[in-house]
Design a protein around this motif. Sequence first.
Motif, short mmCIF file in Angstrom:
data_model
loop_
_atom_site.label_atom_id
_atom_site.label_comp_id
_atom_site.label_asym_id
_atom_site.label_seq_id
_atom_site.Cartn_x
_atom_site.Cartn_y
_atom_site.Cartn_z
N MET A 1 0.95 -1.34 -0.07
CA MET A 1 -0.07 0.11 -0.21
C MET A 1 0.90 1.28 -0.01
SD MET A 1 -3.07 -1.35 -0.47
CE MET A 1 -3.79 0.20 -0.13
N ARG A 2 2.23 1.04 0.08
CA ARG A 2 2.94 2.44 -0.72
C ARG A 2 2.62 3.35 -1.06
NH1 ARG A 2 8.70 0.23 0.38
NH2 ARG A 2 8.01 -0.48 1.89
N GLY A 3 2.65 4.65 -0.55
CA GLY A 3 1.93 5.34 -2.19
C GLY A 3 0.49 5.54 -2.29
N ALA A 4 0.09 4.98 -1.09
CA ALA A 4 -1.66 5.18 -2.32
C ALA A 4 -2.03 5.73 -0.26
CB ALA A 4 -2.05 3.71 -1.54
N GLU A 5 -3.11 6.87 -0.61
CA GLU A 5 -3.78 7.06 0.20
C GLU A 5 -4.71 6.77 1.14
OE1 GLU A 5 -3.11 10.24 1.72
OE2 GLU A 5 -0.84 9.99 0.61
N PRO A 6 -5.16 6.60 1.97
CA PRO A 6 -6.06 5.56 2.36
C PRO A 6 -7.43 5.97 1.78
CG PRO A 6 -4.77 6.20 3.24
CD PRO A 6 -4.43 6.80 2.59
N GLU A 7 -8.54 5.92 1.38
CA GLU A 7 -9.64 6.37 1.42
C GLU A 7 -10.59 6.14 1.88
OE1 GLU A 7 -10.86 2.95 -1.82
OE2 GLU A 7 -10.16 3.67 -3.00
N PRO A 8 -11.65 6.80 2.32
CA PRO A 8 -11.96 7.86 3.22
C PRO A 8 -13.21 5.99 4.37
CG PRO A 8 -13.11 9.03 1.64
CD PRO A 8 -12.33 7.83 1.34
N LEU A 9 -12.71 6.14 5.22
CA LEU A 9 -13.21 4.55 6.02
C LEU A 9 -15.31 4.59 6.27
CD1 LEU A 9 -10.82 4.72 8.73
CD2 LEU A 9 -10.90 2.99 6.04
N ARG A 10 -15.56 3.16 6.01
CA ARG A 10 -17.63 3.60 5.76
C ARG A 10 -17.45 2.19 5.90
NH1 ARG A 10 -16.75 5.29 0.42
NH2 ARG A 10 -16.79 7.43 0.59
N GLY A 11 -16.76 1.25 6.58
CA GLY A 11 -17.18 -0.01 5.93
C GLY A 11 -16.14 -1.21 7.14
N ALA A 12 -16.08 -2.39 7.08
CA ALA A 12 -14.16 -2.91 7.22
C ALA A 12 -13.35 -2.30 6.58
CB ALA A 12 -14.58 -3.84 6.46
N CYS A 13 -12.21 -2.05 7.33
CA CYS A 13 -11.21 -1.85 7.14
C CYS A 13 -10.33 -2.37 7.97
CB CYS A 13 -11.19 -0.28 8.16
SG CYS A 13 -11.75 0.08 9.61
N ALA A 14 -9.09 -2.44 7.18
CA ALA A 14 -8.07 -2.45 8.07
C ALA A 14 -5.55 -1.66 8.30
CB ALA A 14 -7.02 -3.56 7.08
N GLN A 15 -5.78 -2.21 9.11
CA GLN A 15 -4.38 -1.76 9.30
C GLN A 15 -3.79 -2.15 8.97
OE1 GLN A 15 -3.20 -0.92 13.93
NE2 GLN A 15 -2.82 1.54 13.10
N VAL A 16 -2.84 -1.39 8.13
CA VAL A 16 -1.46 -1.35 6.73
C VAL A 16 -0.61 -0.78 7.16
CG1 VAL A 16 -0.32 -1.78 4.68
CG2 VAL A 16 -3.40 -2.59 5.71
N ALA A 17 1.13 -0.61 8.35
CA ALA A 17 2.00 0.14 7.99
C ALA A 17 1.48 1.31 9.27
CB ALA A 17 2.85 0.80 7.04
N GLY A 18 0.61 1.35 9.40
CA GLY A 18 -0.60 2.49 10.62
C GLY A 18 -0.78 3.25 10.52
N LEU A 19 -1.53 3.44 9.07
CA LEU A 19 -2.70 3.96 8.09
C LEU A 19 -4.20 3.19 8.61
CD1 LEU A 19 -1.19 5.34 5.33
CD2 LEU A 19 -1.62 6.63 8.24
N TRP A 20 -4.90 3.41 8.26
CA TRP A 20 -6.30 2.09 8.06
C TRP A 20 -7.10 2.43 6.67
CZ3 TRP A 20 -8.36 -1.07 11.42
CH2 TRP A 20 -7.77 -1.20 12.92
N TYR A 21 -6.80 1.36 6.23
CA TYR A 21 -7.77 1.79 4.71
C TYR A 21 -8.24 0.56 4.68
CZ TYR A 21 -3.11 2.83 3.70
OH TYR A 21 -1.49 3.51 2.91
N PRO A 22 -10.07 0.91 3.87
CA PRO A 22 -11.02 -0.26 3.48
C PRO A 22 -10.33 -1.28 3.20
CG PRO A 22 -11.35 2.08 2.64
CD PRO A 22 -10.00 2.06 2.91
#
Length: 62
Positions: free
Chosen positions: A1-22
Motif C-alpha cells: 500500500m506504499r504510496g496509496a492514500e487511504p480512501e474514506p473509511l465507511r465499513g470494514a478496514c485494516a491497519q497497514v503500516a500504521g494507516l487504516w485502509y478500507p
Amino acid sequence: MRGAEPEPLRGACAQVAGLWYPVMQIGAAVTGQDRRDFTGAEVSRALLSLGLTCRSAPPVAL
C-alpha cells in the motif's frame, strides 16, 4: 500500500503500516482485480490470516 492514500473509511478496514485502509481498497491494490470480484469478508479473512489488524467499522479517533 506504499504510496496509496487511504480512501474514506465507511465499513470494514485494516491497519497497514500504521494507516487504516478500507479492505476493498487493499484487495483491489493487492490483486489488481475489480472490487466487484470479491467481498469485503473474503479480503478481511485473508488479511487476518496474514496477521493484519481488521475491524468491521472504522476506528474512532480520540
